[in-house]
Structure formats: structure tokens, C-alpha cells
Design an enzyme around this catalytic site. Sequence first.
Site, short mmCIF file in Angstrom:
data_model
loop_
_atom_site.label_atom_id
_atom_site.label_comp_id
_atom_site.label_asym_id
_atom_site.label_seq_id
_atom_site.Cartn_x
_atom_site.Cartn_y
_atom_site.Cartn_z
N CYS A 194 -33.83 -11.60 -2.59
CA CYS A 194 -32.46 -11.09 -2.74
C CYS A 194 -32.39 -9.65 -2.24
CB CYS A 194 -32.05 -11.16 -4.21
SG CYS A 194 -30.46 -10.39 -4.55
N GLU A 250 13.59 -13.63 3.80
CA GLU A 250 12.30 -12.99 4.04
C GLU A 250 12.52 -11.52 4.40
OE1 GLU A 250 8.04 -14.18 4.48
OE2 GLU A 250 9.82 -15.20 3.74
N LYS A 273 9.07 -19.14 11.21
CA LYS A 273 8.51 -18.84 9.89
C LYS A 273 8.04 -17.39 9.90
CE LYS A 273 5.20 -20.33 6.40
NZ LYS A 273 4.66 -18.98 6.18
N ASP A 304 26.55 6.12 16.98
CA ASP A 304 25.70 6.61 15.89
C ASP A 304 26.21 7.93 15.33
OD1 ASP A 304 24.14 4.41 16.20
OD2 ASP A 304 22.46 5.45 17.18
N GLU A 312 29.29 9.02 15.30
CA GLU A 312 30.51 8.79 14.52
C GLU A 312 30.16 8.22 13.14
OE1 GLU A 312 32.44 6.32 17.39
OE2 GLU A 312 33.82 7.91 18.02
#
Length: 685
Positions: A422, A185, A127, A47, A49
Site C-alpha cells: 500500500c 434552465e 438540453k 442602451d 436611452e
Amino acid sequence: MQDIQLDTLLSEDVTPENASQVMQALSQSLNEHNIRYYVDDAPSITDSEYDRLMQRLLKLEALYPHLIVADSPTQRVGGLALAKFDQITHLKPMLSLDNAFDEADFSAFHKRVTDKVGEVSFCCEPKLDGLAVSILYRHGVLERAATRGDGSVGEDITENVKTIKSIPLKLRGNDFPELVEVRGEAFMPKAAFEALNDRARAKDEKLFVNPRNAAAGSLRQLDSKITAARSLAFYAYALGVVEPDSHPLAKTHFEQLQQLKSWGLPISSEIKVCAELSQVYDYYKDILTRRSDLAFEIDGVVMKVNDIAQQQRLGFVAKSPRWAIAYKFPAQEEMTLLEGVDFQVGRTGAVTPVARLKPVFVGGVTVSNATLHNADEIARLGIKVGDTVIIRRAGDVIPQIVAIVPERRPETATDIVFPHNCPVCGSLVERLEGEAVARCSGGLFCEAQRKEAIKHFASRKALDIDGMGDKVVEQLIDKELVQSPADLFKLTASMMTMLDRMGMKSATNLAAAIEAAKTTTLARFLYALGIREVGEATAANLAAHFASLDALRVATVEQLTEVEDVGAVVAQHVAHFFAQPHNLEVIDALIAAGVHWPAIEAPSADAQPLKGQTWVLTGTLNQLNRNDAKAQLQALGAKVAGSVSKNTDCLVAGEAAGSKLAKAQELGVKVMDEDELLALLAANA
């Protein structure tokens, strides 16, 4: 590429004469190391380098900005944030997949396939639960990327896709086509999702509910720097458009994926070819067993016919290929506590019990509430407040209570009682005979139904008030400028300048549109009232049959069932609507406000030459609005349906007519183009 010594890249003297060559070598080296790290899983440098190479390239690009190349790894993060996403029309539609939910579904799919092309093998893969993306490479360089959108048109997310480190900005090698579209994806690995929410939690910000939402939200950032910080990943799963089409491609789906990998694109390591049906089921069970151990969220496996020639023979239906299917996993279940029940009122007055749950993580999200649907469902479950319940995410999307745990019921458990009135407006809650759903009888009067009712009233197919969009309606109600549909016609331009982003010119235009909407038709007016299950066609039939609002208002259920396509249930809805005093008050207020329509004359037999015929419209009509064409055909007596069958008399095929045209030709249904339709309408004007 042939390896260039690291020391050479880091130490070579740079002059204006050789800067371009050194910068290209650095870009090429960094891109190759990206592929080795993300695709081959075989990094060849450390990493630190890699960071040293990147820093050297950044310094050189700062000195020689005119020499920066498009595939430089420094160009993954763009500059200024976008104002909006542009639309991109896909060169080839991005279709969705049909679903199988059990072995019977998959077995039926397998039989359809083998009946047509004989024995097949399947290329199977997880998937991924992310966002479908199309990436276009021209001459090997990433040119553009887009979301799937509606399958035909997506959004341009090129700058955001460039930030995904596993996606190469330039393809590896030189055996790729001149133009190649890669589909795959974009997703957020579980570890990246957890880290993202940890950062949000530390800042007291809103948490993402699941990796899929986080991935979708990240890709739709207007500022690509935000996307770059989200650690998205990508797996390619198919080729799209390839040009020239003579370019040699592998003959199987699996081998084409290996081609994509050889060009530097990442593919799932879980892909497998299954030659036998038993192997397909074994693969499904294996992935299901290991689901929680995978680094990413999945909601099933995808099975694709492996042989490309067989794929081509199988072809497509309107929205999906016949050669592939998504075999979904069973919904996941967890137990939790039912702490209470609230009652919500929807646009049509449906009173729905909503379970308030002790939060529980199930199917990839935290669930704290679930619908109980209706009183029948509550009785079926035998559920009480205080019960321990089993929660399932049906299809991994909708949380639902599937059972209670009786042995855990406390003595303090209480019955769930449906309200008689209601909870929003106090109107009587009624449940019609034969219906499972209880409804508020307040209709257009109920505040809970108000926003959606007025949005519907002003919509294009109703009174068609130009400029009266959803956000305008919401502001009008929130600012208490409108409480019923009739209040719309009391608005003045000066009143509407109180709305956000509404200057005097826009307000004046909207006021004119409101005034123009006063002149309508009885059919549109009836549709605008939002009577349950009364769509455009039913509203038109009611208007044509009764010819006046006064006659309709006093019609009995028996009289209503005499109307074409009106059955007993719809007749009950209409009669019930006109029996409510609040609804009649709203209608009278609209008439008093000046809403009117021309008188309807009973049509003669000569005026309805298409009576008894069924017509279907498909494709794009260039000279006639689709709704106008439908209305004019109905005025001539035709029934306008949405699909072609053996009972269809005529199909009007506009441009880009698809599967409906093919089916009509197969059934021998008469086909008419737009010019012929216009001639017919003109002859019967």
C-alpha cells in the site's frame, strides 16, 4: 403595454402627488424594454436611452423610497447578503428525465409511447447544461424561485434569480393565470463564462471548470450582488403548477412555450416540432453538428410528446415523465499524453491507478487526470507511461482513457507496475481470485482509509454517535486526536474543545454520546467495521447466525456461506477481513475500550412468525422510525426489500406512498398501513 414617449418619461415634472404614477410608468417601460431586448430580440431604444430611464427611476426611488414597487427593475439586486438558503417544498415534484444514448434507446422509448397512445409528434429542444429552476408568479409578479434540489425540496434562490435580466419581475399582458409556476434552465453563456474566468485569471483566483459549475455556483451565492455580476441567462421549458386549473392553456407543449414567451419569458429559439421519427433524428443530428457554434453549452436534446392530452395519458414513473426523454450526445474525445500514473487508496482499500495527463480541453472542461480502473483495464488498453491516449468524457461527465495511439509510442515508454505494498500504510496489496480490484489489506489501520472508515463507524446506522459528523471526524484526525475507531472512546470533553466551533457544552454532549455508543448490538458493530459489501442486512444476518463475535472471527468461508444472503464473494470478504492482524487489533482495542452488546439468543420458530416472507416499506411513517421498523420486521424473520415484486408478501404504506403502492395494488400484494404494522409488532413483542 402601450408605448409611452421616451421624452415624456425623461422630462415630466415630478411632484409628491404624481411621483407614484411616474415611477410606475418608468418601471413598466423599463420592464417592457427588458423583454424586447432579451426575449423578443427586438430592442426599440438604445442602451444609452435605457440607462437614462434607469437613472431617472433610481433618483426618484431615492427621493420616494416608500413608493418603490416589487417589480421595479432596480430591485433585481437585493440588499444584505443571506445567512443561508431557506428550503422550499415544490408544489409539484420537479422530476428528472430518462436518458437515451443512441438510436436504439430512443427507438425503444418511441415504441413505449406509441404503443400506449398511438402516433405522436415531438417538441424538440436543446438540453441546456445548467441548473433547473422553478419560478412562481402570483398575479403576474415574481414571488419566489427555487432550485430543483432532490425534486421535492429545493433551495430558495429568489433574490439571485431576480438578478437574471432575461427573467421578468412582472409578466407581460394580463392573460396569465392568477398563480403560475414556470420551470426552466438557468445557465451561463459561453461568452460570459470566458469573461468570468478572464477576470478570475487576472486576479490570480481559482478558475471555474465549466459553464455549468459556474452557473450553479453563481445561483448559490448568499450575496445576490455576486450573482448579478455573473451574467446568467434563463430559458423557460415548461409550466408547473397553474391556478386556477381552469385557466385556458394551449393544448400542445410547443404552444404553451409560445404562451410563456408572450408573457415575457425567454425560450430557446432552437425549439422545433417534429411530426415524423425521421425528423426527430434529423433535428438531433443538426443540433449535434452545430453544438460548438451555439452560444451555450448543451449535452443533448430533449424530446417531449407535444400533445398535452397524450402527456397526461402517458403519466409518470417514480422519477421521470413517460412522455419525455433526454437524447444525450456521444461523449467528446481528444488526444493527449500520459505523463505518469499515481495509485490512490479509497475507504474500502481499493488501490486505483490514476492517469496523470497533459491537460486537454474535452467535453467542456479541462481534463488533467483520469482513472485507469484496475490492472485488467491497463492490460486491455496495453497502455504505458509516455503513450499518446484518447480521452473521452463518458456521458459528458467522467473522463476516461478509451484507447492509445500505438504509432505515437516513444522508445522511452515504460510499463505501469502495480505496487506490492500500500502506498499509504505499507500493508500488503492483495487481489482476491475473481476480483478486478486490488486492495490494501490494512483495513481500519490504513491512514488513507481512516477518515472515511471512522465516519462510517460513527454514522447513524452504525454506532450512531450523535453529533459526530463528518467535519468533526476530519478535525479529530487532522489534529491527531484520533487514529483508530477505539481512540474515539478515549476522548474527553476538554480534549474536544480544541476543535473549531466546539464549546464546552457541545463537547460535553458529544462525550456523553460517545459513552452511550459503547452500548450497541452485534449487528451494528459488524456494520460499523466497514467490511466490504457487508451492509445492514448482511450484518444482521451474520449476527443472528453466529450469535457471537468470537464464533464469527474464526468462521471459514464454507461456514459463512451458510448464512442467509451471504454468497461466496461476501464470505471471502468477511473471512479476509478477520484474517488481517491489524483489523483484529482494532477490534480488540474497541472491546477493551468498553464497546459491548447484549448476548444474542437463538430465535425460536415461534419468535419469527414472518420467517421466509418479503416485506417492503414505503411512504412516511409518523410513529415509527423507518430503520426501527425495518429492524423489528427482520427480528420477526422477515426480509425487508427495497422494491415491490410478485414475490413481495406485504407492503407497509405510510403517508405519501407513491409508485410502490400502485405497483403493489396492481400485483395484488397485501398492503398494511402504519397502525396495522404497530399492532403486528405489539402482538409479537
